[in-house]
Design an enzyme around this catalytic site. Structure first.
Site, mmCIF file in Angstrom:
data_model
loop_
_atom_site.group_PDB
_atom_site.id
_atom_site.type_symbol
_atom_site.label_atom_id
_atom_site.label_comp_id
_atom_site.label_asym_id
_atom_site.label_seq_id
_atom_site.Cartn_x
_atom_site.Cartn_y
_atom_site.Cartn_z
ATOM 1 C CG PHE A 1 -4.099 3.786 -0.285
ATOM 2 C CD1 PHE A 1 -5.156 3.530 -0.672
ATOM 3 C CD2 PHE A 1 -3.135 3.773 -1.139
ATOM 4 C CE1 PHE A 1 -5.572 4.455 -1.391
ATOM 5 C CE2 PHE A 1 -3.176 4.577 -2.059
ATOM 6 C CZ PHE A 1 -4.447 5.043 -2.264
ATOM 7 N NE ARG B 1 3.880 2.131 5.769
ATOM 8 C CZ ARG B 1 3.242 2.880 6.462
ATOM 9 N NH1 ARG B 1 2.032 3.306 6.719
ATOM 10 N NH2 ARG B 1 3.938 3.902 7.620
ATOM 11 C CG HIS B 2 -2.296 6.826 1.766
ATOM 12 N ND1 HIS B 2 -2.804 7.895 2.692
ATOM 13 C CD2 HIS B 2 -3.176 7.491 0.529
ATOM 14 C CE1 HIS B 2 -3.738 8.903 3.196
ATOM 15 N NE2 HIS B 2 -3.592 8.696 1.187
ATOM 16 N N PRO B 3 0.198 7.861 4.469
ATOM 17 C CG PRO B 3 0.339 9.886 3.824
ATOM 18 C CD PRO B 3 0.106 8.781 2.614
ATOM 19 C CG LEU B 4 -3.498 10.400 6.587
ATOM 20 C CD1 LEU B 4 -4.381 11.543 5.598
ATOM 21 C CD2 LEU B 4 -2.433 10.136 7.648
#
Length: 405
Positions: A234, A227-230
């Site tokens: 996502f 997943r996206h860290p931010l």
């Protein structure tokens, strides 16, 4: 136009393996003449499987469009030939350890005396002036030391290397970009320069999300898996028969996702009403998404998401991507004749210009196959002189060696 913007530019390529050859392949794609200087044994990648007609696939892909001269650089005569070729070259690219080119009398100071316009690009692991000195560096080492590997993998698992040699490839991209910048500068000053390209520096610059967290966030960057860290949602999600991706970063996209799931009220749920809230509550959000998609096949999930204009995709294998319509429609693997009389598919630079035709892509050269012609055309050597260099072991030409055998 029959050739792109680097037509007439001569590149002397003393690189091997990946970062350097990728850089010079990109220059060849833009129309530059690239002469690859190899040892009589050839670039290491010539011997790395999978092999086709005795030549490694990686070598074939990364050395497209070049010409090969095989010289014994341990000999004074071999090094002198490189010096002479450098006098009529615009660019020299090498990836020896710092100091090795100087020790051979082929450093920038020596070569630029005879050719002040020469652009010398030196690729190394840590740069010419570095606390790491001249330590050997491979892609894996750079991924580990920059923190890139520390950001990759599952939260409860070990650090993970990427599926491709990302440090080498980013370095090759930056090095080719640097060549173009140096050529523009030379157009104004008439002078070349020394360009120091470090793999560490290049990969360090490919971590904007991690650096944003470190420099501006309240918590340090950590591994978050698929997943996206931010942002959220996502990443990778589960369906009944496999996995797929969702890439949502703004409120409108999330509202459309909620509609696709048949749960429009999620867009007003305080836990999910902003990107920051969704990020903080990514675990319950993922559970809700997979509670919906886990009962449906991937194809049905994607139909619903795309009908609502939600960024999403299946997760293809590489063979599926190669066989797919996008790679074919964009001609990403053109077919070209090879030295064996057959044809093969090669990589080509992917950017399209409205006012420049793509350069004709050629297959990778045979080891030393162009040496005699280059010495004759560029340095004026006679057939007898070339034959003597071959007999002395200074010049290697696999084709002539086979004929004489």
């Amino acid at each position: 136009m029959t050739n792109p913007c680097l037509a007439g530019i001569r590149v002397l390529d003393l690189t091997r393996v990946l970062a350097g050859p990728f850089c010079t392949a990109l220059l060849a794609d833009l129309g530059a003449e690239v002469i690859k200087i190899e040892t009589p044994g050839g670039d290491d990648y010539r011997h790395v499987p999978p092999l086709v007609d005795g030549t490694g696939g990686l070598f074939r892909l990364l050395n497209r469009g070049k010409r090969s001269v095989a010289l014994d650089l341990r000999s004074d005569r071999g090094r002198e030939l490189v010096r002479r070729l450098a006098r009529s070259s615009d660019i020299l690219v090498e990836n020896f350890r710092p100091g090795v080119m100087d020790s051979m009398g082929l450093g920038y100071a020596a070569l630029s005396d005879a050719n002040p316009g020469l652009i010398h690009v030196a690729i190394s692991g840590f740069g010419r002036e570095s606390p790491m000195g001249d330590l050997p560096a491979y892609d894996l080492v750079i991924q580990a030391l920059t923190g890139f590997m520390g950001l990759t993998g599952e939260p409860d698992g070990p650090p993970t290397m990427t599926g491709e040699s990302v440090a080498d490839l980013t370095t090759g991209l930056f090095a080719s970009w640097a060549v173009l910048a140096a050529l523009i500068a030379r157009g104004s000053t008439g002078k070349g320069q020394f360009v120091d390209v470090a793999m560490y520096d290049c990969l360090f610059n490919f971590m904007p999300a991690g650096l944003a967290q470190h420099l501006h966030g309240q918590t340090p960057p950590v591994r978050v898996g698929n997943r996206h860290p931010l942002g959220a949602p996502f990443g990778v999600f589960r369906a009944a028969d496999g996995h797929y991706t969702i890439a949502v970063l703004n409120p409108r996209q999330f509202a459309r996702l909620a509609e696709a799931m048949g749960q429009p009220g999620l867009a007003q749920d305080p836990r999910f009403s902003s990107n920051g809230a969704r990020h903080d509550n990514h675990a319950p959000l993922k559970a809700l998404i997979e509670g919906w998609s886990g009962t449906l096949p991937v194809a049905a999930v994607l139909d619903r998401l795309r009908a609502n204009d939600v960024p999403a995709s299946p997760i293809l294998t590489l063979p599926e991507a190669v066989a797919g319509p996008q790679a074919a429609g964009r001609d990403l693997l053109p077919t070209v004749p090879n030295a064996g009389g057959g044809v093969e598919r090669v990589m080509a630079q992917p950017v399209r210009f409205s006012a420049l035709d793509a350069a004709p892509v050629a297959a990778a050269p045979g080891l030393g196959a162009d040496g005699p012609a280059i010495l004759a055309d560029r340095l004026g050597f006679s057939d007898a002189e070339i034959a003597r260099l071959i007999d002395e072991g200074v010049l290697h030409d696999a084709t002539r060696s086979r004929e004489r055998a």
